[in-house]
Design a protein around this motif. Structure first.
Motif, mmCIF file in Angstrom:
data_model
loop_
_atom_site.group_PDB
_atom_site.id
_atom_site.type_symbol
_atom_site.label_atom_id
_atom_site.label_comp_id
_atom_site.label_asym_id
_atom_site.label_seq_id
_atom_site.Cartn_x
_atom_site.Cartn_y
_atom_site.Cartn_z
ATOM 1 N N PRO A 132 0.837 -1.207 0.000
ATOM 2 C CA PRO A 132 0.000 0.000 0.000
ATOM 3 C C PRO A 132 0.878 1.266 0.000
ATOM 4 O O PRO A 132 1.964 1.282 0.591
ATOM 5 C CB PRO A 132 -0.788 -0.115 1.312
ATOM 6 C CG PRO A 132 -0.763 -1.568 1.648
ATOM 7 C CD PRO A 132 0.546 -2.082 1.136
ATOM 8 N N GLU A 133 0.406 2.309 -0.670
ATOM 9 C CA GLU A 133 1.203 3.525 -0.828
ATOM 10 C C GLU A 133 1.091 4.509 0.330
ATOM 11 O O GLU A 133 2.031 5.251 0.602
ATOM 12 C CB GLU A 133 0.829 4.223 -2.129
ATOM 13 C CG GLU A 133 1.271 3.426 -3.342
ATOM 14 C CD GLU A 133 1.028 4.157 -4.633
ATOM 15 O OE1 GLU A 133 0.862 5.398 -4.611
ATOM 16 O OE2 GLU A 133 1.001 3.492 -5.679
ATOM 17 N N GLU A 134 -0.054 4.538 1.010
ATOM 18 C CA GLU A 134 -0.261 5.535 2.061
ATOM 19 C C GLU A 134 0.741 5.357 3.203
ATOM 20 O O GLU A 134 0.809 4.300 3.828
ATOM 21 C CB GLU A 134 -1.679 5.457 2.615
ATOM 22 C CG GLU A 134 -2.009 6.616 3.531
ATOM 23 C CD GLU A 134 -3.476 6.642 3.923
ATOM 24 O OE1 GLU A 134 -3.866 7.632 4.556
ATOM 25 O OE2 GLU A 134 -4.220 5.702 3.606
ATOM 26 N N ALA A 140 8.694 -3.222 3.370
ATOM 27 C CA ALA A 140 8.287 -1.828 3.208
ATOM 28 C C ALA A 140 8.221 -1.192 4.596
ATOM 29 O O ALA A 140 7.706 -1.794 5.533
ATOM 30 C CB ALA A 140 6.931 -1.736 2.523
ATOM 31 N N GLU A 141 8.768 0.003 4.698
ATOM 32 C CA GLU A 141 8.747 0.763 5.951
ATOM 33 C C GLU A 141 7.741 1.896 5.812
ATOM 34 O O GLU A 141 7.668 2.548 4.765
ATOM 35 C CB GLU A 141 10.137 1.325 6.263
ATOM 36 C CG GLU A 141 11.221 0.275 6.393
ATOM 37 C CD GLU A 141 11.038 -0.655 7.573
ATOM 38 O OE1 GLU A 141 10.369 -0.267 8.553
ATOM 39 O OE2 GLU A 141 11.555 -1.784 7.518
ATOM 40 N N LEU A 197 5.899 -3.727 6.761
ATOM 41 C CA LEU A 197 5.192 -4.801 6.094
ATOM 42 C C LEU A 197 6.232 -5.643 5.371
ATOM 43 O O LEU A 197 7.258 -5.107 4.940
ATOM 44 C CB LEU A 197 4.193 -4.272 5.061
ATOM 45 C CG LEU A 197 2.791 -3.902 5.544
ATOM 46 C CD1 LEU A 197 2.812 -2.770 6.526
ATOM 47 C CD2 LEU A 197 1.907 -3.579 4.364
ATOM 48 N N PHE A 198 5.975 -6.935 5.276
ATOM 49 C CA PHE A 198 6.884 -7.768 4.492
ATOM 50 C C PHE A 198 6.089 -8.750 3.665
ATOM 51 O O PHE A 198 4.932 -9.054 3.938
ATOM 52 C CB PHE A 198 7.916 -8.473 5.373
ATOM 53 C CG PHE A 198 7.376 -9.489 6.341
ATOM 54 C CD1 PHE A 198 7.121 -10.794 5.948
ATOM 55 C CD2 PHE A 198 7.137 -9.138 7.669
ATOM 56 C CE1 PHE A 198 6.639 -11.729 6.856
ATOM 57 C CE2 PHE A 198 6.665 -10.072 8.580
ATOM 58 C CZ PHE A 198 6.414 -11.371 8.168
ATOM 59 N N ALA A 252 -3.705 -7.508 1.227
ATOM 60 C CA ALA A 252 -4.128 -8.766 0.588
ATOM 61 C C ALA A 252 -4.770 -8.497 -0.761
ATOM 62 O O ALA A 252 -4.575 -9.252 -1.720
ATOM 63 C CB ALA A 252 -5.089 -9.524 1.502
ATOM 64 N N GLY A 253 -5.522 -7.409 -0.866
ATOM 65 C CA GLY A 253 -6.158 -7.058 -2.127
ATOM 66 C C GLY A 253 -5.156 -6.719 -3.219
ATOM 67 O O GLY A 253 -5.455 -6.874 -4.412
ATOM 68 N N GLN A 254 -3.992 -6.283 -2.846
ATOM 69 C CA GLN A 254 -2.955 -5.920 -3.821
ATOM 70 C C GLN A 254 -2.082 -7.116 -4.187
ATOM 71 O O GLN A 254 -1.185 -6.982 -5.010
ATOM 72 C CB GLN A 254 -2.116 -4.760 -3.268
ATOM 73 C CG GLN A 254 -2.934 -3.506 -3.196
ATOM 74 C CD GLN A 254 -2.182 -2.284 -2.741
ATOM 75 O OE1 GLN A 254 -2.785 -1.373 -2.237
ATOM 76 N NE2 GLN A 254 -0.884 -2.221 -2.935
#
Length: 132
Positions: A20-22, A46-47, A57-58, A128-130
């Protein structure tokens, strides 16, 4: 004396587009031990820094969905007080003093580190959607 050549698995693919980008600060590919944890193999990390909270997230990809499911089960064995999260088929618990939420999705294990379950659950739905 015969010396066996041990082949390293190939470096993980760049899966940064799945995060996710946000609040995203940076993504990286870790070729061994995601988040520096001996119980995690190579993968993408991702941090985040969002609403005054920092978290990670990993995403670790496996050869099959079955291997990903078994890996999630193995990973939760490193948690303090692990609990099954039925609607995700994943697990929550504490590791290294931080809350963790992990879940298998297709051929991957995704994880959120640093958020309480209610916030991690909401973010996991987006994550999960991505991963379709």
């Amino acid at each position: 004396m015969v010396v066996e050549k041990v082949e390293r698995p190939p470096a993980p693919r760049d899966e940064s587009h799945r995060f996710p980008e946000e609040g995203l600060v940076e993504t990286s590919i870790t070729e061994d031990h995601v988040l520096g944890r001996d119980f995690l193999p190579a993968g993408n990390v991702a941090e985040y820094d969002h609403d005054g909270k920092t978290y990670s997230l990993f995403l670790i990809t496996y050869e099959t969905a079955e291997k990903a499911g078994l890996a999630a089960f193995d990973i939760k064995g490193n948690f303090t007080d692990p609990k099954f999260v039925p609607h995700f088929g994943g697990f929550t618990g504490t590791e290294g003093g931080e809350p963790w939420f992990i879940f298998p999705k297709s051929r991957a294990v995704a994880g959120i580190v640093g958020l309480p379950l209610d916030e991690a659950d909401q973010l996991a739905r987006i994550f999960a959607g991505q991963m379709r």
